[in-house]
Structures are given as C-alpha cells and as structure tokens.
Design a protein around this motif. Structure first.
Motif, mmCIF file in Angstrom:
data_model
loop_
_atom_site.group_PDB
_atom_site.id
_atom_site.type_symbol
_atom_site.label_atom_id
_atom_site.label_comp_id
_atom_site.label_asym_id
_atom_site.label_seq_id
_atom_site.Cartn_x
_atom_site.Cartn_y
_atom_site.Cartn_z
ATOM 1 N N GLY A 134 0.814 -1.205 0.000
ATOM 2 C CA GLY A 134 0.000 0.000 0.000
ATOM 3 C C GLY A 134 0.852 1.262 0.000
ATOM 4 N N GLU A 135 0.177 2.377 -0.162
ATOM 5 C CA GLU A 135 0.860 3.671 -0.247
ATOM 6 C C GLU A 135 1.578 4.044 1.047
ATOM 7 N N THR A 136 2.712 4.715 0.887
ATOM 8 C CA THR A 136 3.443 5.316 2.004
ATOM 9 C C THR A 136 3.464 6.831 1.779
ATOM 10 N N LEU A 137 3.848 7.587 2.798
ATOM 11 C CA LEU A 137 3.983 9.041 2.615
ATOM 12 C C LEU A 137 5.050 9.352 1.574
ATOM 13 N N TRP A 138 6.108 8.554 1.529
ATOM 14 C CA TRP A 138 7.149 8.785 0.525
ATOM 15 C C TRP A 138 6.639 8.509 -0.887
ATOM 16 N N ASN A 139 5.710 7.557 -1.053
ATOM 17 C CA ASN A 139 5.086 7.377 -2.365
ATOM 18 C C ASN A 139 4.376 8.666 -2.764
ATOM 19 N N ARG A 140 3.601 9.212 -1.842
ATOM 20 C CA ARG A 140 2.837 10.423 -2.114
ATOM 21 C C ARG A 140 3.760 11.600 -2.445
ATOM 22 N N GLN A 141 4.906 11.662 -1.787
ATOM 23 C CA GLN A 141 5.868 12.746 -2.013
ATOM 24 C C GLN A 141 6.805 12.450 -3.183
ATOM 25 N N ALA A 142 6.637 11.295 -3.807
ATOM 26 C CA ALA A 142 7.477 10.856 -4.935
ATOM 27 C C ALA A 142 8.947 10.769 -4.531
ATOM 28 N N ARG A 143 9.193 10.260 -3.317
ATOM 29 C CA ARG A 143 10.564 10.043 -2.841
ATOM 30 C C ARG A 143 10.960 8.599 -3.108
ATOM 31 N N LEU A 144 12.188 8.394 -3.497
ATOM 32 C CA LEU A 144 12.714 7.060 -3.770
ATOM 33 C C LEU A 144 12.920 6.332 -2.440
ATOM 34 N N GLN A 145 12.187 5.244 -2.235
ATOM 35 C CA GLN A 145 12.240 4.528 -0.955
ATOM 36 C C GLN A 145 13.336 3.486 -0.916
ATOM 37 N N GLN A 160 10.997 -7.921 -20.805
ATOM 38 C CA GLN A 160 10.412 -6.589 -20.966
ATOM 39 C C GLN A 160 10.049 -6.002 -19.616
ATOM 40 N N ARG A 161 10.084 -4.685 -19.526
ATOM 41 C CA ARG A 161 9.648 -3.996 -18.315
ATOM 42 C C ARG A 161 8.163 -3.698 -18.432
ATOM 43 N N ALA A 162 7.464 -3.811 -17.326
ATOM 44 C CA ALA A 162 6.008 -3.663 -17.338
ATOM 45 C C ALA A 162 5.559 -2.220 -17.220
ATOM 46 N N GLY A 163 6.409 -1.323 -16.769
ATOM 47 C CA GLY A 163 5.979 0.044 -16.502
ATOM 48 C C GLY A 163 5.591 0.164 -15.034
ATOM 49 N N ALA A 164 4.857 1.211 -14.714
ATOM 50 C CA ALA A 164 4.492 1.467 -13.320
ATOM 51 C C ALA A 164 3.613 0.359 -12.753
ATOM 52 N N ILE A 165 3.895 -0.004 -11.520
ATOM 53 C CA ILE A 165 3.066 -0.938 -10.767
ATOM 54 C C ILE A 165 2.452 -0.121 -9.629
ATOM 55 N N ASP A 166 1.128 -0.015 -9.610
ATOM 56 C CA ASP A 166 0.443 0.824 -8.631
ATOM 57 C C ASP A 166 0.373 0.168 -7.252
ATOM 58 N N ASN A 167 0.132 0.986 -6.236
ATOM 59 C CA ASN A 167 0.002 0.471 -4.869
ATOM 60 C C ASN A 167 -1.152 -0.519 -4.777
ATOM 61 N N THR A 168 -0.884 -1.671 -4.218
ATOM 62 C CA THR A 168 -1.756 -2.846 -4.047
ATOM 63 C C THR A 168 -2.264 -3.420 -5.370
ATOM 64 N N ALA A 169 -1.616 -3.069 -6.477
ATOM 65 C CA ALA A 169 -1.953 -3.686 -7.764
ATOM 66 C C ALA A 169 -1.607 -5.170 -7.719
ATOM 67 N N ILE A 170 -2.353 -5.946 -8.482
ATOM 68 C CA ILE A 170 -2.224 -7.408 -8.509
ATOM 69 C C ILE A 170 -1.639 -7.837 -9.853
ATOM 70 N N THR A 171 -0.603 -8.653 -9.789
ATOM 71 C CA THR A 171 0.022 -9.243 -10.970
ATOM 72 C C THR A 171 0.003 -10.753 -10.780
ATOM 73 N N ARG A 172 -0.503 -11.471 -11.766
ATOM 74 C CA ARG A 172 -0.640 -12.932 -11.650
ATOM 75 C C ARG A 172 0.252 -13.648 -12.652
ATOM 76 N N VAL A 173 0.990 -14.637 -12.135
ATOM 77 C CA VAL A 173 1.853 -15.474 -12.967
ATOM 78 C C VAL A 173 1.661 -16.936 -12.569
ATOM 79 N N SER A 207 0.985 4.659 4.873
ATOM 80 C CA SER A 207 0.156 5.808 5.242
ATOM 81 C C SER A 207 -1.241 5.290 5.586
ATOM 82 N N ASP A 208 -2.114 6.167 6.061
ATOM 83 C CA ASP A 208 -3.505 5.765 6.324
ATOM 84 C C ASP A 208 -4.169 5.279 5.040
#
Length: 193
Positions: A10-21, A160-173, A29-30
């Motif tokens: 899930g999202e963190t405050l650093w995600n929201r601030q676009a900081r490299l974690q 190949q690179r998939a691009g952005a993976i969103d917070n709590t996004a699901i990828t199935r393999v 975050s809440d």
C-alpha cells in the motif's frame, strides 16, 4: 502448475511525495492501510495456500492486513526487498537530477554509492520467486512486495519492463516445469480504477 499472485504494498507518505524509498523501511500511510484492506477483501474471495512478503514494514504490514482475512502461513523473505538505491534513497526525482545530472536516464553511467544494479535486482528476485514456487509445487501463493521488485521479476521472466506498478496492484503469474506464464499485470480493479 503453481499460481503466484504478486501484490505491491500500500501507499506510504514517501510514495505520495514521490521520494525514492528503496531499502528504507517506510511505514504505510492511512491511505496505504485502507488500500491493503481493500486488496484483502478482494483476495479473500479466492483460496490461497500461503503468503510470503518482503520484510520491509510497508510490505509486511500490507501482507498482515491481507492475512487477517486469509489466515494462511505467512513467511518473511528478505530476497523480496525493493532495490537498494544507495545514496539516492529519500530524494525526489528533481533532487536526484540536481545532484546527479543524467542519472535517471542512464543510471549505469553514474557511480552511485550503494546502488544495486537492475541486473542484480532482477536476478535476485527471479531466484527468490522461483525458489518459492519450487518449494510449493501446485500451490496458490500470494507474494506481497514492491513495485520495482515486481517489475524486475517480470523483466527477468519476459525480457520486458512492465511500466508502473500501482500500490496494491495485482500481478498474476504461473510456474510450470521451469516455465513462467504471465496472466495479468497491474490489475487495480479492486480499487475502482
């Protein structure tokens, strides 16, 4: 056939601030906690045998929220950690570009102290996920990890690179006799996106 569902934390405050974690241990975050609960409700509609997560708190806490609904064995796996970005961690893209001009477009051309190469990350993650799949043949496994980790894994198995993976996004393999099949990438339907 072993089914694996990779879930980004899930999202963190650093995600929201676009900081490299990277390897920094930043809490949810809440909003991130609510995203984890929403993912849990969605994933609890299916049967799962076990759960693995990165040991960094944002992934671990997301996994714990999910497991409150599933109640399956949960294992912490350091091999699922996010890429170590060394001295870039904690900075925004603008701050990185100001301090290390051109590093974002050509990271391999710049010596960054402590930076894990993308190739090393891809190899580490592929070996970790493959080891999990081989230890649990025929099982349905949830893995809660990080966006960069999921992307590096997908790159390792598809080239190949998939691009952005969103917070709590699901990828199935699926893993079948040493072969990887990708069913979906970055599914956010449970979030109403």
């Amino acid at each position: 056939m072993t089914e694996i569902c990779l879930v980004r934390h899930g999202e963190t405050l650093w995600n929201r601030q676009a900081r490299l974690q990277g390897s920094q241990d930043i809490p949810l975050s809440d909003i991130g906690i609510e995203q984890a609960r929403t993912a849990a409700a969605h994933l609890s509609k299916e049967r799962w045998d076990l759960l693995y997560s990165s040991d960094l708190s944002r992934a671990k806490h997301t996994a714990e929220c999910i497991n409150q609904r599933l109640n399956v064995p949960h294992y912490l796996e350091p091999g699922l950690r996010e890429r170590n970005y060394g001295s870039l961690e904690g900075m925004t893209r603008d701050e990185i570009e100001a301090r290390y001009p051109g590093v974002l477009s050509q990271p391999d051309q710049h010596p960054i102290p402590g930076l894990e190469t993308y190739e090393a990350l891809s190899q580490r993650v592929r070996e970790t996920v493959e080891s999990i799949a081989q230890r649990h043949p025929g099982k349905r496994i949830l893995i809660v990890t990080h966006g960069g980790t999921i992307n590096a894994f997908l790159h390792a198995i598809t080239g190949q690179r998939a691009g952005a993976i969103d917070n709590t996004a699901i990828t199935r393999v699926r893993y079948d006799c040493g072969r990887w099949l990708v069913d979906c990438i970055n599914d956010c339907s449970h979030l109403g996106q």
